[in-house]
Scaffold this motif. Structure first.
Motif, PDB file in Angstrom:
ATOM      1  N   ASP A  75       0.814  -1.212   0.000  1.00  8.13           N
ATOM      2  CA  ASP A  75       0.000   0.000   0.000  1.00  8.13           C
ATOM      3  C   ASP A  75       0.849   1.264   0.000  1.00  8.13           C
ATOM      4  OD1 ASP A  75      -2.307  -1.504  -0.040  1.00  8.13           O
ATOM      5  OD2 ASP A  75      -2.693  -1.297   2.113  1.00  8.13           O
ATOM      6  N   ASP A  76       1.997   1.232   0.658  1.00  6.08           N
ATOM      7  CA  ASP A  76       2.875   2.407   0.674  1.00  6.08           C
ATOM      8  C   ASP A  76       3.351   2.737  -0.738  1.00  6.08           C
ATOM      9  OD1 ASP A  76       2.632   2.703   3.405  1.00  6.08           O
ATOM     10  OD2 ASP A  76       4.491   1.614   3.846  1.00  6.08           O
ATOM     11  N   ARG A  77       3.706   1.712  -1.484  1.00  3.71           N
ATOM     12  CA  ARG A  77       4.162   1.938  -2.857  1.00  3.71           C
ATOM     13  C   ARG A  77       3.008   2.451  -3.717  1.00  3.71           C
ATOM     14  NH1 ARG A  77       8.547   1.221  -5.862  1.00  3.71           N
ATOM     15  NH2 ARG A  77       8.234   1.061  -8.094  1.00  3.71           N
ATOM     16  N   THR A  78       1.860   1.833  -3.590  1.00  2.00           N
ATOM     17  CA  THR A  78       0.691   2.268  -4.356  1.00  2.00           C
ATOM     18  C   THR A  78       0.367   3.725  -4.053  1.00  2.00           C
ATOM     19  OG1 THR A  78      -0.186   0.025  -4.384  1.00  2.00           O
ATOM     20  CG2 THR A  78      -1.746   1.793  -4.817  1.00  2.00           C
ATOM     21  N   PHE A  79       0.413   4.090  -2.785  1.00  3.46           N
ATOM     22  CA  PHE A  79       0.140   5.462  -2.374  1.00  3.46           C
ATOM     23  C   PHE A  79       1.151   6.423  -3.000  1.00  3.46           C
ATOM     24  CE2 PHE A  79       0.555   9.030   0.606  1.00  3.46           C
ATOM     25  CZ  PHE A  79      -0.755   9.481   0.625  1.00  3.46           C
ATOM     26  N   ALA A  80       2.409   6.047  -3.049  1.00  2.00           N
ATOM     27  CA  ALA A  80       3.455   6.897  -3.608  1.00  2.00           C
ATOM     28  C   ALA A  80       3.390   6.951  -5.137  1.00  2.00           C
ATOM     29  CB  ALA A  80       4.827   6.406  -3.153  1.00  2.00           C
ATOM     30  N   GLU A  81       3.006   5.855  -5.764  1.00  2.00           N
ATOM     31  CA  GLU A  81       2.893   5.799  -7.224  1.00  2.00           C
ATOM     32  C   GLU A  81       1.744   6.632  -7.759  1.00  2.00           C
ATOM     33  OE1 GLU A  81       4.189   1.157  -8.041  1.00  2.00           O
ATOM     34  OE2 GLU A  81       2.099   1.777  -8.296  1.00  2.00           O
ATOM     35  N   SER A  82       0.649   6.643  -7.043  1.00  2.00           N
ATOM     36  CA  SER A  82      -0.591   7.220  -7.535  1.00  2.00           C
ATOM     37  C   SER A  82      -0.453   8.653  -8.060  1.00  2.00           C
ATOM     38  CB  SER A  82      -1.658   7.132  -6.447  1.00  2.00           C
ATOM     39  OG  SER A  82      -2.835   7.758  -6.859  1.00  2.00           O
ATOM     40  N   PRO A  83       0.140   9.590  -7.323  1.00  2.00           N
ATOM     41  CA  PRO A  83       0.219  10.950  -7.861  1.00  2.00           C
ATOM     42  C   PRO A  83       1.145  11.069  -9.073  1.00  2.00           C
ATOM     43  CG  PRO A  83       1.300  10.833  -5.722  1.00  2.00           C
ATOM     44  CD  PRO A  83       0.635   9.520  -5.953  1.00  2.00           C
ATOM     45  N   ILE A  84       2.175  10.244  -9.127  1.00  2.00           N
ATOM     46  CA  ILE A  84       3.075  10.266 -10.280  1.00  2.00           C
ATOM     47  C   ILE A  84       2.336   9.720 -11.496  1.00  2.00           C
ATOM     48  CG2 ILE A  84       5.257   9.388 -11.224  1.00  2.00           C
ATOM     49  CD1 ILE A  84       6.179   9.141  -8.227  1.00  2.00           C
ATOM     50  N   ALA A  85       1.638   8.612 -11.305  1.00  2.00           N
ATOM     51  CA  ALA A  85       0.850   8.026 -12.390  1.00  2.00           C
ATOM     52  C   ALA A  85      -0.252   8.985 -12.841  1.00  2.00           C
ATOM     53  CB  ALA A  85       0.265   6.691 -11.964  1.00  2.00           C
ATOM     54  N   SER A  86      -0.791   9.740 -11.916  1.00  2.00           N
ATOM     55  CA  SER A  86      -1.819  10.711 -12.253  1.00  2.00           C
ATOM     56  C   SER A  86      -1.289  11.771 -13.217  1.00  2.00           C
ATOM     57  CB  SER A  86      -2.350  11.368 -10.974  1.00  2.00           C
ATOM     58  OG  SER A  86      -3.279  12.382 -11.287  1.00  2.00           O
ATOM     59  N   VAL A  87      -0.097  12.274 -12.954  1.00  2.00           N
ATOM     60  CA  VAL A  87       0.523  13.250 -13.857  1.00  2.00           C
ATOM     61  C   VAL A  87       0.737  12.612 -15.227  1.00  2.00           C
ATOM     62  CG1 VAL A  87       2.608  14.621 -14.303  1.00  2.00           C
ATOM     63  CG2 VAL A  87       1.610  14.575 -12.005  1.00  2.00           C
ATOM     64  N   MET A  88       1.239  11.398 -15.213  1.00  2.00           N
ATOM     65  CA  MET A  88       1.491  10.671 -16.455  1.00  2.00           C
ATOM     66  C   MET A  88       0.204  10.547 -17.276  1.00  2.00           C
ATOM     67  SD  MET A  88       2.672   6.704 -16.849  1.00  2.00           S
ATOM     68  CE  MET A  88       1.048   6.034 -16.477  1.00  2.00           C
ATOM     69  N   VAL A  89      -0.848  10.085 -16.638  1.00  2.00           N
ATOM     70  CA  VAL A  89      -2.117   9.868 -17.331  1.00  2.00           C
ATOM     71  C   VAL A  89      -2.705  11.191 -17.807  1.00  2.00           C
ATOM     72  CG1 VAL A  89      -4.506   9.097 -16.992  1.00  2.00           C
ATOM     73  CG2 VAL A  89      -2.598   7.672 -16.216  1.00  2.00           C
ATOM     74  N   PHE A  90      -2.645  12.217 -16.983  1.00  2.00           N
ATOM     75  CA  PHE A  90      -3.147  13.530 -17.394  1.00  2.00           C
ATOM     76  C   PHE A  90      -2.405  13.991 -18.640  1.00  2.00           C
ATOM     77  CE2 PHE A  90      -3.249  18.278 -16.766  1.00  2.00           C
ATOM     78  CZ  PHE A  90      -4.586  18.430 -17.105  1.00  2.00           C
ATOM     79  N   GLY A  91      -1.110  13.796 -18.654  1.00  2.00           N
ATOM     80  CA  GLY A  91      -0.308  14.194 -19.805  1.00  2.00           C
ATOM     81  C   GLY A  91      -0.679  13.457 -21.074  1.00  2.00           C
ATOM     82  N   THR A  92      -1.059  12.190 -20.947  1.00  2.00           N
ATOM     83  CA  THR A  92      -1.434  11.435 -22.150  1.00  2.00           C
ATOM     84  C   THR A  92      -2.667  12.024 -22.810  1.00  2.00           C
ATOM     85  OG1 THR A  92      -2.845   9.781 -21.038  1.00  2.00           O
ATOM     86  CG2 THR A  92      -0.465   9.265 -21.266  1.00  2.00           C
TER      87      THR A  92
END
Length: 113
Positions: A75-92
């Protein structure tokens, strides 16, 4: 920079600054790199984007590896990944808009709404 890249960066910068953070050249470069990397992954996978592809992309991305401590798990990794992945997805949605909805759906499945 393309018009799509400029619009993505303008909106991402505005969001970051609305949150009280400072926007930097490094954040601009990183945001563009995250989105471009996801677009390349979509192309290499024949635009067949789903939750499994997102998980695989994040798990093997040198950018995510650079941004996240290697010892984060569960869960710690998922929590940390989420905002980075969000930027990535928004950019796509700007850089490869035909794939944007699929990235959003994959993100929602992996990280929630």
């Amino acid at each position: 920079m393309t018009p799509a890249q400029k619009e993505f960066i303008a909106q991402q910068k505005a969001y970051v600054e609305e949150q009280g953070a400072t926007w930097t050249d490094q954040e601009e470069s990183l945001s563009l790199a995250l989105a471009a990397d996801a677009c390349e992954t979509a192309i290499l996978n024949h635009h067949d984007i789903d939750a499994d592809l997102l998980r695989s992309h994040v798990a093997t991305s040198p950018l995510f590896a650079q941004l996240l401590p290697a010892d984060l798990q569960g869960d710690d990794r998922t929590f940390a990944e989420s905002p980075i992945a969000s930027v990535m997805v928004f950019g796509t949605t700007f850089l490869c808009p035909d794939d944007g909805d699929a990235w959003i759906a994959a993100y929602t499945e992996v990280y929630g709404g």
